[in-house]
Design a protein around this motif. Sequence first.
Motif, mmCIF file in Angstrom:
data_model
loop_
_atom_site.group_PDB
_atom_site.id
_atom_site.type_symbol
_atom_site.label_atom_id
_atom_site.label_comp_id
_atom_site.label_asym_id
_atom_site.label_seq_id
_atom_site.Cartn_x
_atom_site.Cartn_y
_atom_site.Cartn_z
ATOM 1 N N THR A 60 -1.711 -5.509 17.379
ATOM 2 C CA THR A 60 -1.462 -5.648 15.938
ATOM 3 C C THR A 60 -2.583 -4.998 15.139
ATOM 4 O OG1 THR A 60 -0.512 -7.785 16.472
ATOM 5 C CG2 THR A 60 -0.810 -7.312 14.142
ATOM 6 N N LEU A 61 -3.811 -5.306 15.573
ATOM 7 C CA LEU A 61 -4.978 -4.767 14.876
ATOM 8 C C LEU A 61 -4.984 -3.242 14.902
ATOM 9 C CD1 LEU A 61 -7.602 -5.710 13.470
ATOM 10 C CD2 LEU A 61 -8.733 -5.403 15.660
ATOM 11 N N VAL A 62 -4.715 -2.680 16.086
ATOM 12 C CA VAL A 62 -4.692 -1.221 16.230
ATOM 13 C C VAL A 62 -3.605 -0.613 15.345
ATOM 14 C CG1 VAL A 62 -4.157 0.659 17.863
ATOM 15 C CG2 VAL A 62 -5.744 -1.153 18.518
ATOM 16 N N LEU A 63 -2.420 -1.248 15.355
ATOM 17 C CA LEU A 63 -1.321 -0.737 14.527
ATOM 18 C C LEU A 63 -1.670 -0.769 13.047
ATOM 19 C CD1 LEU A 63 1.880 -2.180 16.255
ATOM 20 C CD2 LEU A 63 1.279 0.213 15.972
ATOM 21 N N VAL A 64 -2.276 -1.895 12.624
ATOM 22 C CA VAL A 64 -2.680 -2.028 11.215
ATOM 23 C C VAL A 64 -3.697 -0.956 10.868
ATOM 24 C CG1 VAL A 64 -3.936 -3.511 9.584
ATOM 25 C CG2 VAL A 64 -2.111 -4.467 10.952
ATOM 26 N N LEU A 65 -4.651 -0.750 11.771
ATOM 27 C CA LEU A 65 -5.685 0.266 11.532
ATOM 28 C C LEU A 65 -5.086 1.660 11.417
ATOM 29 C CD1 LEU A 65 -8.714 -0.865 13.685
ATOM 30 C CD2 LEU A 65 -8.676 -0.525 11.221
ATOM 31 N N ILE A 66 -4.176 1.997 12.344
ATOM 32 C CA ILE A 66 -3.532 3.320 12.315
ATOM 33 C C ILE A 66 -2.789 3.515 10.999
ATOM 34 C CG2 ILE A 66 -1.666 4.721 13.347
ATOM 35 C CD1 ILE A 66 -2.578 3.546 16.088
ATOM 36 N N LEU A 67 -2.062 2.463 10.625
ATOM 37 C CA LEU A 67 -1.288 2.510 9.384
ATOM 38 C C LEU A 67 -2.189 2.724 8.171
ATOM 39 C CD1 LEU A 67 1.812 2.035 9.324
ATOM 40 C CD2 LEU A 67 1.322 -0.163 8.269
ATOM 41 N N LEU A 68 -3.295 1.992 8.130
ATOM 42 C CA LEU A 68 -4.207 2.083 6.985
ATOM 43 C C LEU A 68 -4.900 3.440 6.933
ATOM 44 C CD1 LEU A 68 -5.805 -1.471 6.889
ATOM 45 C CD2 LEU A 68 -4.034 -0.557 5.447
ATOM 46 N N VAL A 69 -5.317 3.922 8.102
ATOM 47 C CA VAL A 69 -5.998 5.219 8.140
ATOM 48 C C VAL A 69 -5.048 6.319 7.669
ATOM 49 C CG1 VAL A 69 -6.968 6.958 9.704
ATOM 50 C CG2 VAL A 69 -7.733 4.599 9.858
ATOM 51 N N SER A 70 -3.782 6.267 8.144
ATOM 52 C CA SER A 70 -2.836 7.293 7.711
ATOM 53 C C SER A 70 -2.557 7.191 6.213
ATOM 54 C CB SER A 70 -1.538 7.238 8.517
ATOM 55 O OG SER A 70 -1.097 5.925 8.605
ATOM 56 N N PHE A 71 -2.470 5.975 5.699
ATOM 57 C CA PHE A 71 -2.288 5.769 4.255
ATOM 58 C C PHE A 71 -3.468 6.348 3.486
ATOM 59 C CE2 PHE A 71 0.938 2.181 4.461
ATOM 60 C CZ PHE A 71 1.875 2.870 3.720
ATOM 61 N N TYR A 72 -4.668 6.110 4.022
ATOM 62 C CA TYR A 72 -5.892 6.593 3.377
ATOM 63 C C TYR A 72 -5.860 8.111 3.225
ATOM 64 C CZ TYR A 72 -10.775 7.967 2.909
ATOM 65 O OH TYR A 72 -11.933 8.547 2.484
ATOM 66 N N PHE A 73 -5.483 8.784 4.336
ATOM 67 C CA PHE A 73 -5.470 10.244 4.282
ATOM 68 C C PHE A 73 -4.373 10.774 3.352
ATOM 69 C CE2 PHE A 73 -8.060 9.922 8.181
ATOM 70 C CZ PHE A 73 -9.112 10.706 7.751
#
Lengths: 158, 166
Positions: free
Chosen positions: B19-32
Motif C-alpha cells: 500500500t505504501l509503495v503504491l501510494v508513494l508511486i501515485l504521489l510521485v507521479s502526481f508531483y511530476f
Amino acid sequence: MIHGKKAQAISKGVMVALKILFIIMPIILFVALTVGSVFSSKQDVRPLEAVLLSKQILDCISKQGIINETFDVNSCYLDDGVSYYANATIYSMDSQFSKSSTSKANTELETGCRLGNIISKAPSCLNQTSYVLISRAGRLEKGKLEILVGVKKYDENI
Amino acid sequence: MMRISKRGQSGEAISLTVTLVLVLILLVSFYFVIKFVSISHSAISPETVTASTLKISGEESLKAYLQTPVTAYYGGKNMNMTMYDLIMLTKSNGIEKTSLESYSQSIFDRTYSGNYHLSINSGENSIIDLGKDSPFGTSSQLSLPDFNLTLQIYSATAPQEIPGKI
C-alpha cells in the motif's frame, strides 16, 4: 489472559496508527513539495513588463494613431532612471522630419538593448514598429513610430 | 497458534508495504505531472510576447491608417479625404480601388517592409486584399459598422522581441 488480550489490543491499535501515519506522511510530503516548488520557482516576467511598458508608451504618446511632434516619453511613466529604458522615434514618410525621445539617461540599459545577447546579464528588450500620423504645424504627415523598451535584470522580477 | 499469528503478521506487513509503495508511486507521479503542467503554463514564451506586441502594433497602425489624409479623383475633380472615406467610396462604386490599393500598399510597405497582409471586407465581399497570408503572422482586427479591416503582420519583421540573457 486479560493482560494478553490488552496487549493484543494495544498492538493492534499501534498497527492501525502506523498504517494511518504511513499513508498521511507521504501525502503531507507531497503537498509540501508541490506547493513549495510552485511558489519558489523563479519566473522571468521582464518580457511581459516590456510589453506593458511599450503599450503604455504607445497609448500615452499616440491619440488614436496621431502623435504630436512635441511628444515626450518621460511624461508617460514613472522612471527611476535605473529599472527601465524607453526610446520612441518617429520618422515622417512625407518629409525628412524625425524626432526621438528617450527616458532618463540609462546608458547601461540602452547599450544592453542595442547589443542584445552579446553581453551577459542583458536586459529584456522589445522593439515595436507602428504606422502613425504625425501632427506637425497643423497638418498630418504619414509616419513610422519605433518604440524600444528595456527592462533591467533584477532578482525580484526573475 | 503461534504459526498462524506469525503468518498473519507478515501478511499484514506485506500488505502495508505494498500500500505504501503504491501510494508513494501515485504521489510521485502526481508531483511530476503538476510540476510539468505548472512549468509549461508559467513560462512566458517569446511567441506570446511577439504576438502581443504585433497585435498592439497592428491595431495602432489600423487606427492611423483610417485617418490618413489622401487626395482622390472623384466627380471630375481632386478631393481631399481620409482613407476611411476612400474605402467607403470603393465599397460603393469600386472605381477607387486602384487608388485605395496604391495608398495602402505605400503605407504598409514602408512600415512593415512588405511583410503584411491587409484585407478589407464588407460582409462577404472583399474590398481590397493586399499582401500574402502567413501562418506565422499575427492578426489585428478593426470592426466598423460599414466594413472590417484585418491586418496581419509577420513576426519575421517589424515588432520583435530582442531576447535577453537571464
